[in-house]
Write an enzyme that holds these catalytic residues in place. Structure first.
Site, PDB file in Angstrom:
ATOM      1  N   HIS A   1      -2.227   7.521  10.961  1.00 58.65           N
ATOM      2  CA  HIS A   1      -2.755   6.960  12.207  1.00 58.65           C
ATOM      3  C   HIS A   1      -2.726   8.055  13.261  1.00 58.65           C
ATOM      4  O   HIS A   1      -1.792   8.876  13.293  1.00 58.65           O
ATOM      5  CB  HIS A   1      -1.907   5.786  12.697  1.00 58.65           C
ATOM      6  CG  HIS A   1      -1.806   4.647  11.729  1.00 58.65           C
ATOM      7  ND1 HIS A   1      -2.919   4.041  11.183  1.00 58.65           N
ATOM      8  CD2 HIS A   1      -0.732   4.008  11.219  1.00 58.65           C
ATOM      9  CE1 HIS A   1      -2.525   3.070  10.375  1.00 58.65           C
ATOM     10  NE2 HIS A   1      -1.200   3.035  10.371  1.00 58.65           N
TER      11      HIS A   1
ATOM     12  N   ALA B   1      -8.614   1.921   6.243  1.00 60.23           N
ATOM     13  CA  ALA B   1      -7.486   1.545   5.381  1.00 60.23           C
ATOM     14  C   ALA B   1      -6.961   0.180   5.802  1.00 60.23           C
ATOM     15  O   ALA B   1      -6.983  -0.165   6.991  1.00 60.23           O
ATOM     16  CB  ALA B   1      -6.375   2.583   5.484  1.00 60.23           C
TER      17      ALA B   1
ATOM     18  N   GLY C   1       0.806  -1.216   0.000  1.00 62.75           N
ATOM     19  CA  GLY C   1       0.000   0.000   0.000  1.00 62.75           C
ATOM     20  C   GLY C   1       0.838   1.264   0.000  1.00 62.75           C
ATOM     21  O   GLY C   1       2.066   1.239   0.034  1.00 62.75           O
TER      22      GLY C   1
ATOM     23  N   GLY D   1      -2.106  -4.448   9.327  1.00 60.83           N
ATOM     24  CA  GLY D   1      -3.525  -4.790   9.394  1.00 60.83           C
ATOM     25  C   GLY D   1      -4.444  -3.687   8.927  1.00 60.83           C
ATOM     26  O   GLY D   1      -4.342  -3.232   7.793  1.00 60.83           O
TER      27      GLY D   1
ATOM     28  N   CYS E   1      -3.601   6.883   0.755  1.00 59.50           N
ATOM     29  CA  CYS E   1      -3.479   5.661  -0.044  1.00 59.50           C
ATOM     30  C   CYS E   1      -3.227   5.959  -1.513  1.00 59.50           C
ATOM     31  O   CYS E   1      -3.508   5.131  -2.388  1.00 59.50           O
ATOM     32  CB  CYS E   1      -4.705   4.772   0.129  1.00 59.50           C
ATOM     33  SG  CYS E   1      -5.012   4.322   1.837  1.00 59.50           S
TER      34      CYS E   1
END
Length: 227
Positions: free
Chosen positions: A87, A152, A82, A165, A183
């Site tokens: 976060h 995501a 990706g 994850g 992304c």
């Protein structure tokens, strides 16, 4: 083998990455040597951080190092698939470290399963979510001009053992997504449970709902009281 759910609460990204990598390496080693190991499914939140995957493009980060520091964020180049993602507090991050052979899953099926778990969590809040072709993750109104990502997903797999994850926006400060092309997309938005429901969502409640869905999909039994 046993599968355990654990909550690291709010943890710096670098510390979580190191601890996750150590566990991952241990499972890979134990699997290769036919030793006992434990699958782990980690829930946590991170302070403000951006992560860029192996195939990510540097220009999808729109800030300089100085500007990153000014908004209290850091940037890490990491070994998942990706592009770039964010976060931060109010976002539920889940790191399953699983031997997929044990669950009779291929990598593509595993990613589909993670998406399904989040889709079901969204449905539990009466939010209709789904998939978008050629765009991993969970989306709302994905096939319309209003397409926006709520979760995501980026994983790494070695010898069919997983790490990294999913990241589900719960009460996330969405302004931090404006500093990147999330992304790699420049024509799609992001959202959160709070944004959709117009209220704060208890994080512990979302964690429990995600755990419940992962248990169902992975067929992980709930430990009996006193066991």
């Amino acid at each position: 083998m046993k599968t355990t759910f654990i909550d690291w609460n709010l943890i710096p990204y670098a510390e979580a990455w190191q601890r996750q990598a150590e566990w991952f390496d241990g499972v890979v080693r134990a699997k290769a040597q036919s030793e006992v190991y434990e699958n782990l499914i980690i829930m946590c939140e991170h302070p403000h951080v951006y992560t860029l995957g192996r195939s990510g493009k540097e220009n999808n980060m729109l800030l300089s190092d100085g500007q990153l520091k000014a908004i209290g964020a850091t940037l890490y180049h990491i070994d998942r698939g990706g592009d770039i993602t964010y976060h931060g507090p109010g976002q539920l991050v889940c790191y399953p470290i699983l031997n997929l052979d044990e669950f009779a899953l291929g990598l593509k099926e595993y990613v589909h399963l993670l998406e399904e778990a989040v889709i079901r969590v969204c449905a539990s809040y009466d939010i209709e979510a789904g998939r978008l072709e050629k765009a991993t993750g969970v989306w709302l109104e994905g096939d319309t001009p209003r397409a926006r990502k709520i979760c995501a997903i980026g994983v790494r797999s070695s010898h069919y053992v997983t790490m990294h994850g999913l990241a589900l926006n719960v009460n996330t400060d969405l302004r931090y997504f404006s500093y990147i092309h999330p992304c790699g997309f420049i024509d799609k938005g992001v959202t959160s449970l709070r944004q959709e429901l117009k209220r704060e969502i208890p994080m512990d409640e979302v964690k429990q709902r995600l755990e419940n869905e992962l248990r169902k999909l992975l067929r992980i039994p709930v430990a009996k009281s006193g066991a």
